[in-house]
Write a protein that holds these residues in place. Sequence first.
Motif, PDB file in Angstrom:
ATOM      1  N   TYR A  60      15.585  -2.703  -7.944  1.00 36.80           N
ATOM      2  CA  TYR A  60      14.299  -3.160  -7.427  1.00 36.80           C
ATOM      3  C   TYR A  60      14.132  -4.665  -7.628  1.00 36.80           C
ATOM      4  CZ  TYR A  60       9.354  -4.100  -7.228  1.00 36.80           C
ATOM      5  OH  TYR A  60       8.149  -4.655  -6.922  1.00 36.80           O
ATOM      6  N   ASP A  66      13.769  -7.679  -4.869  1.00 39.80           N
ATOM      7  CA  ASP A  66      12.671  -8.638  -4.958  1.00 39.80           C
ATOM      8  C   ASP A  66      13.230 -10.064  -4.942  1.00 39.80           C
ATOM      9  OD1 ASP A  66       9.973  -9.137  -5.127  1.00 39.80           O
ATOM     10  OD2 ASP A  66      10.025  -9.377  -7.304  1.00 39.80           O
ATOM     11  N   THR A 101      11.395  -7.300  -0.474  1.00 43.25           N
ATOM     12  CA  THR A 101      10.277  -6.374  -0.652  1.00 43.25           C
ATOM     13  C   THR A 101       9.279  -6.624   0.476  1.00 43.25           C
ATOM     14  OG1 THR A 101       9.418  -7.974  -2.208  1.00 43.25           O
ATOM     15  CG2 THR A 101      10.392  -5.997  -3.134  1.00 43.25           C
ATOM     16  N   ASN A 102       8.657  -5.555   0.917  1.00 38.30           N
ATOM     17  CA  ASN A 102       7.723  -5.625   2.051  1.00 38.30           C
ATOM     18  C   ASN A 102       8.368  -6.309   3.244  1.00 38.30           C
ATOM     19  OD1 ASN A 102       5.644  -4.435   0.532  1.00 38.30           O
ATOM     20  ND2 ASN A 102       5.263  -6.418  -0.417  1.00 38.30           N
ATOM     21  N   ALA A 144      14.897  -4.723   4.563  1.00 41.38           N
ATOM     22  CA  ALA A 144      15.342  -3.971   3.390  1.00 41.38           C
ATOM     23  C   ALA A 144      15.860  -2.592   3.786  1.00 41.38           C
ATOM     24  CB  ALA A 144      14.199  -3.817   2.395  1.00 41.38           C
ATOM     25  N   ASP A 185      13.439   3.877  -0.745  1.00 43.40           N
ATOM     26  CA  ASP A 185      13.279   2.452  -0.442  1.00 43.40           C
ATOM     27  C   ASP A 185      11.877   2.145   0.066  1.00 43.40           C
ATOM     28  OD1 ASP A 185      13.805   3.812   1.856  1.00 43.40           O
ATOM     29  OD2 ASP A 185      15.602   2.693   2.395  1.00 43.40           O
ATOM     30  N   LEU A 191       9.771  -0.268  -2.310  1.00 46.14           N
ATOM     31  CA  LEU A 191       9.820  -1.661  -1.851  1.00 46.14           C
ATOM     32  C   LEU A 191       8.649  -2.042  -0.963  1.00 46.14           C
ATOM     33  CD1 LEU A 191      13.596  -1.885  -0.992  1.00 46.14           C
ATOM     34  CD2 LEU A 191      12.460  -2.703  -3.020  1.00 46.14           C
ATOM     35  N   THR A 220       5.409  -1.364  -1.110  1.00 53.32           N
ATOM     36  CA  THR A 220       4.097  -1.081  -1.676  1.00 53.32           C
ATOM     37  C   THR A 220       2.994  -1.965  -1.094  1.00 53.32           C
ATOM     38  OG1 THR A 220       4.830  -2.456  -3.478  1.00 53.32           O
ATOM     39  CG2 THR A 220       4.781  -0.101  -3.873  1.00 53.32           C
TER      40      THR A 220
END
Lengths: 332, 486
Positions: free
Chosen positions: A160, A164, A169-170, A174, A244, A248, A250
Motif C-alpha cells: 500500500y 502511495d 492511490t485514487n 493502479a 485494490d 487504494l 478510498t
Amino acid sequence: MAKTAQEKIDAKKEKEYYKKHKKMYRTKPGDVIFNIVNYLFFGIFTFTCIFPFYYLFINTISENELVKRGMINFYPMTGSPENPHFGAMLKNYIAMTEVGDLGTAFIVTVTRTVIGTALMVLASAFVGYLVTKQEMWHRKFFYRFLVITMYFNAGLIPWYLNMDLLGLTNNYMAYIIPMIVQPYNIILVKTYIESIPGELEESAFIDGASYMVVFRKLIWPLSKPILATIAIFGAVGHWNSLQDSLLLMTGNSSLFTLQHRLYNYLNESSNLGTLMSQGVSGQAAQQAMEQALNSKVIKYTVAMVSVIPIFCVYPFMQRYFEKGIMLGAVKG
Amino acid sequence: MKEEKTEKKSLQGALFVIIRALTVLTVAMIFFPIANPAKVCGVISNKISLFTSAISYNSLLPSPVRIIRSGQMDEMVIIIAYIGVLIAFIGILGIAAGACCSLGNLKLQRLGFIFSAIGSVVEIVGCVICYVAYIEVQNGDPRFLKKIDPEVPVGVFVYGIMAAVILIATIVLIVTMPKASKDMRYEMESRFKLFLMFLPFAFLAFLFSYLPLYGWRYAFFDYQSGGTLTADNFAGLKWFTYLFENKMVRSDVLNVMKNTLGISGLNVITTWLPMIFAVFLCEVGSMKFRRFVQAFTTIPNFISWVLVYAVALSIFSTDGFINTFAVQAKLITQNEAKNYLMGDSLVWVKMWGWGTWKGIGWSAIIYIAGISGIDQSLYEAATVDGAGRFQKIRHITLPGLLPTFFVLLLMAIAGILSNGLDQYLVFENADNHDKMNVLDLYVYHLLGNDQIPLSTVVGMFKSVISIVLLFMANGVSKLLRGESIV
C-alpha cells in the motif's frame, strides 16, 4: 481404413476371450449400488453449485413484493401476493441502470478488465518471447529476476505504501499498470513458445526479419491458444478483484469496482432503497424507486449483474481450462 | 603507438561504465523519497520521491497548503520547486535514453552522447531551480521561518553532482571517440537489442515487486499515517519486541495464529479431497454426465469471494432460501428463522467448507488429467487378473496420482500462513470475528487502525516464514522425489 487380416484375427480372439470370461465382466450388484451412490453424490454436489445462482436469478426476475415475503423458492413468479402466478420481469435490471454509482462501477470494471487484460497478454507474450532468446544479454539473470517475484511478497502495508509512493492511490492506473507483468503467465508463454519448432524462426531470420517482425507475424499467431488461456485467467482476475479498489481508492468513490460496490451493499445494514435512489432525481421518482427496490432484491440484482458476464464467457473459457492448468504444472 | 590506443580504449570503456552505472543509479533513486530535490522546507512531506513530485504538483502541496492559505508562505516557492523537479525529471529521461543508445554502434553512441549531454545539462538546470526555490524559502517572512523550516535540499547536490560527472564523462567521450562516417547506419548488437526490449518490463517488476520491500523500513519507526520518518522517531526493534512483550498484542497474535493454523490445518489435512473427487468422477460411466458435473462444479472457482458471500446470504441468511422454505413447509415458524452466517460456532469448519465448495471442482481438474494420462493397459491387465473397482483404484489410480498429490500437499503446507484476505473479509462479522481473525485479516485491520509499524512487522514475519516454508517444502521434494517444485 480397411482392417488388415491380422487385426481381424485379433478382434475375433478378443471377442472370444470376452465370451469365455463373461462372468468376470458381468455387472455385479455391488457395482449397481456403487453407481447409484456415485451418481447421486455428484448429482447433489453439482446441484449445490448451480442452485444458488439459479435462486438468485429467479428472485431478481420475480415480483419484488413476493420476494419480500419469501415466496420465491423454485421458480419465478409475478402478480399480487394474493394471486401469484408463474412469470418473469426485468424491472429490477432496468432500475439498476438508473442508479448512478453502479453504472460508473460497471464501466470502471469493464474497462479495466479489457485494457488490463489486453496489456497483460501483450506483455506476457512479448516478454515470454524475449526470454526464450539465448543471445539476450544476461538472459538467465533477468529471467530469474522476474520469476523470483512469484515467491516473495513484501506484505499488505508495504504494498500500500509503495502504491502511495508511486502516486497510484485514487488513480485509475493502479488497476492497470501493476498487473502488466505477471511472471506466472510469462512462464506459461515461454514454455509454450519453446515447444514451437525453432526452424520456423530461423528461416524468418534468414529472410531478414527483425525480432519485432518475427514476434508479430510468427510467434503471436502461433501461440494464440496459450494467450487465450492467460487472457481468460487475467480477465477473471481483473473482474473479481476487490482488494485494490478497497485499499487504494478510498478517496474517490467514482473509481470503485463492481465487486467493491457489491461488497458495500452486502455490508450495508441501513435501508438501501434510500441509499441507492439518490442516483435518481425528483421526489416521486425516488419514492417509486424505494417501492420498487427492497434491499434484498438490490443485493441479489447487483450480484447477478456481476455474475452474469462470467456465466456468458464461461462456455468459451472451458475449452482452455485443462490446457492452462496442465501447462502450469510444467515448471518453467 | 598500439599501447596508447589500447589505453585510450580502456579509458573510454571505463567512462562508458561510469555513465551507465550513474544513469541506473539516478533512475533507481528517483523512486526513493531520500534526497528529493524538491524538499526545500520541512513542511513538504518527506515521503514523496522525485518521481512522485514530478508527476503531480498536488503531491507537493497537501502538507504546506495550510501555511500557504494563512499567508505565511508564498505558493510561488512550491511552484518553483515543482518546475525544478519536473525539469530535472525530463533531464533524467534524457540521460536514460543516452545510456540506452550507448549500447549501440559508434553512430548510435554518438547520438546517445547528445542525449546524455543535453539530459545532464537539463537535470543540472532543474536542480539549480530547486535550489532557487530553497533560497526563496529563506527569503520568506522571517517571523514564520521557524514554522516553515527551510531545509537544504540535499537532493540538489546529489543529483547535480551525478549529472555533472555524467556530463564530463560524455564530453570526454565526444572528444576522444572517432567521428562516425556519414554512410554508417544506426545499429546495435542483437543481445543488447533484446536486453533493451526487456528492460521496461524488468523495470515494472522492480517497481511493483522489489520496491515494496523498501516499505519494510516502517517497521523500525514510530510512524503514524501522515507523519514523517526522521531520526527522532526511529524506534529500532521496538515493534519487534512489542509484538511479544505487550500482553494485549501477544494474546491477539496467539489467537490469530490459532485461527490461521486451524483453518489452514483443515485445508492441509483435506488436500486429498479433490483427488478422491476426481477418482470417483472418473468412475462415472456416462461421459455426458461427467462433462456436466465438471462444467458446473468448476464455476464457483471463477466467482469472487464477494459473490460467494452474496450466494451465502441468499441461502443461509434469515430471509434466505433455507429459512423461507422451512417456514413455508411449516417446519419452523417465522420467529424461529435464524441467520446461519452469524454466530461463532464451527467458524473454521464453515470457512473450510466454503473454500472446498469453491475450489474442489477446479482442483480436481489436474487429477482428472492425471488419470487420463495413466496407461490404460494397466487397468486391462488388472481386470484380467480379476481386480475389482476398488482394487484398481487402490493399486493403479492412486499410485499414479501420488506425485501430483505430493506436490500440491507441499504447496499447501508452504502456504499455511496465507489464507487470503477476501474470504475472511466478506464473511467476518461482530459475532465470529474472534474465530475468523486470520493473519491476513489481522494485518488488514491493523492498517485500518493506523498501526502501520506493527502491521509491517507482522507482515514481515509472515513473508519470511512463508518463503522459508516454501524452500523447506522444495528441499523435501528434492530429497524424496529428486525434483524441485519451485
